[in-house]
Design a protein around this motif. Structure first.
Motif, PDB file in Angstrom:
ATOM      1  N   ARG A  58      17.863  47.680  44.459  1.00 36.85           N
ATOM      2  CA  ARG A  58      16.890  48.637  44.975  1.00 36.85           C
ATOM      3  C   ARG A  58      15.737  47.849  45.588  1.00 36.85           C
ATOM      4  N   GLN A  89      10.499  50.433  37.049  1.00 35.63           N
ATOM      5  CA  GLN A  89      10.619  49.169  37.796  1.00 35.63           C
ATOM      6  C   GLN A  89       9.485  48.212  37.447  1.00 35.63           C
ATOM      7  N   ASN A  99       5.999  55.075  49.715  1.00 33.91           N
ATOM      8  CA  ASN A  99       6.330  54.080  48.678  1.00 33.91           C
ATOM      9  C   ASN A  99       6.597  54.831  47.377  1.00 33.91           C
ATOM     10  N   LYS A 100       6.931  54.090  46.364  1.00 32.82           N
ATOM     11  CA  LYS A 100       7.310  54.666  45.067  1.00 32.82           C
ATOM     12  C   LYS A 100       6.337  55.745  44.615  1.00 32.82           C
TER      13      LYS A 100
HETATM   14  O1  MRU Z   1      13.397  53.374  44.264  1.00 29.57           O
HETATM   15  P1  MRU Z   1      13.152  51.928  44.520  1.00 29.57           P
HETATM   16  O2  MRU Z   1      13.076  51.100  43.296  1.00 29.57           O
HETATM   17  O3  MRU Z   1      14.130  51.380  45.543  1.00 29.57           O
HETATM   18  O4  MRU Z   1      11.721  51.904  45.185  1.00 29.57           O
HETATM   19  C1  MRU Z   1      11.179  50.662  45.549  1.00 29.57           C
HETATM   20  C2  MRU Z   1       9.795  50.754  46.052  1.00 29.57           C
HETATM   21  O5  MRU Z   1       9.208  51.789  46.141  1.00 29.57           O
HETATM   22  C3  MRU Z   1       9.195  49.463  46.545  1.00 29.57           C
HETATM   23  O6  MRU Z   1       7.815  49.475  46.374  1.00 29.57           O
HETATM   24  C4  MRU Z   1       9.499  49.291  48.046  1.00 29.57           C
HETATM   25  O7  MRU Z   1      10.853  49.490  48.298  1.00 29.57           O
HETATM   26  C5  MRU Z   1       9.095  47.980  48.532  1.00 29.57           C
HETATM   27  S1  MRU Z   1      10.080  46.695  47.913  1.00 29.57           S
HETATM   28  C6  MRU Z   1       9.591  45.240  48.607  1.00 29.57           C
END
Ligand code: MRU
Length: 353
Positions: free
Chosen positions: A45, A197, A248-249
């Motif tokens: 991810r 995460q 973003n997340k």
């Molecule tokens: O759902 P995920 O774990 O793939 O989400 C990841 C994020 O939101 C990260 O902040 C984003 O992808 C940047 S990673 C360099």
């Protein structure tokens, strides 16, 4: 450096991020379908890592094809691209990487390449995408070091580290870059509900690097800032719209609002492959909604009361107005982002386009 994802002979191997930090287990994908499943299930991810894995998935799928002619291979190639593109909707690096593979494939077909040559070109392109991502992250680290005070308490969200990229990281790249030039950095890692995460991956990565890290529940960030304990917020991005709005997340938007309220600089770190000029603003970015179970359960254990409905968007949009700067491999974009992002993209070297 952590081997997030690697081309390993006829296999794409990746560390299983669902199992970290308890277990360091590697998943070996032998087909494009297995790579697609791994992306969807979040074995791998993070926007740039998803892009690299998808490119390798395309190369792997084509390499395993038994097609005899270019025509049959072309049909299979586009099917594989569609399959990988259907895995996660928000991270634009996924579509960007697949687009690069399509450009290389189409150019090679037009030049009359054989089936074997096509396979080799795709494999080489996937390797380039991987290597360029590491280089981009290191450059983000060099530029980002300039925004980090001599002695800094940095809050980050989710995992935008080596695990979320081909290596080194974006937001964590900024932290690593700052540490490399001698800044004394202490990190607060939001645990990042529901997939954790931050607690699992960011804390693990940083502790391995010897960077002092404190895990907090997402709901503690406001209080931490209110007590004057955060000098800087740095996060990654899944997609940045042309006007600088950032997907973003989930939880990033709340942090940005809190940072504004407490006059804490709020930076986003991302390679230019995360900037999507075709999305004019945040409202045009598709937001993935994930399985309810991620929220109701931890492992096999149900936490939420049965019968309650669940809303589980994986990302939110932070309006550009909250963003102090966007750290890219070609420098730091400042408001107004509609012009600064475009200018950085236009000066990008051909190798990175
Ligand atoms: O759902 P995920 O774990 O793939 O989400 C990841 C994020 O939101 C990260 O902040 C984003 O992808 C940047 S990673 C360099």
């Amino acid at each position: 450096m952590l081997p997030t994802v690697a081309w390993d002979g006829d296999v794409v191997s990746m560390v299983d991020q669902r199992k970290l930090p308890a277990k360091e287990v590697y998943v070996r994908c032998r087909t494009a379908q297995e790579v697609a499943r791994a992306i969807k299930a979040m074995v791998i991810r993070g926007a740039p890592a998803i892009g690299v894995a998808a490119a390798m998935g395309v190369a792997l799928g084509v390499k395993r094809s038994t097609a005899h002619g270019t025509k049959q291979l072309t049909a299979e190639f586009f099917k594989i691209c569609d399959l990988l593109a259907s895995t996660r909707p928000t991270a634009v690096n996924l579509f960007w990487a697949i687009e690069r593979m399509k450009r290389v494939f189409s150019a090679a077909v037009q030049a009359g390449a054989s089936v074997e040559e096509l396979k080799a070109r795709l494999e080489a392109e996937a390797a380039r995408i991987h290597d360029e991502d590491v280089e981009s992250c290191r450059a983000i680290g060099r530029h980002g070091a300039t925004i980090v005070p001599e002695q800094a308490r940095v809050l980050t969200h989710c995992n935008a580290g080596a695990l979320a990229t081909a290596g080194y990281g974006t937001a964590l790249g900024v932290i690593r870059g700052a540490v490399e030039v001698g800044r004394r950095v202490e990190v607060f890692a939001d645990e990042t509900r529901p997939f954790l995460q931050g607690a699992r991956l960011t804390a693990w990565e940083l502790i391995r690097d010897g960077i002092p890290t404190t895990v907090i529940a997402d709901s503690m960030a406001g209080s931490l800032m209110q007590h004057g304990r955060v000098d800087l917020v740095v996060v990654g991005a899944d997609r940045i719209a042309a006007n600088g709005d950032v997907a973003n997340k989930i939880g990033t938007y709340s942090l940005a609002v809190l940072a504004r309220e407490h006059s804490v600089p709020f930076y986003v770190a991302a390679p230019l492959s995360t900037v999507d000029l075709a999305s004019p603003d945040g409202a045009s970015i598709p937001i993935e909604e994930r399985n309810q179970r991620e929220l109701t359960h931890v492992g096999s254990q149900r936490l939420a009361a049965a019968g309650a409905s669940v809303w589980n968007p994986a990302f939110d949009i932070t309006p550009a107005a909250y963003v102090s700067g966007i750290v890219t491999e070609h420098g730091i974009a400042r408001p107004p982002y509609a012009t600064s992002l475009r200018a950085l993209i236009e000066q990008r070297t051909p190798a990175l386009t």
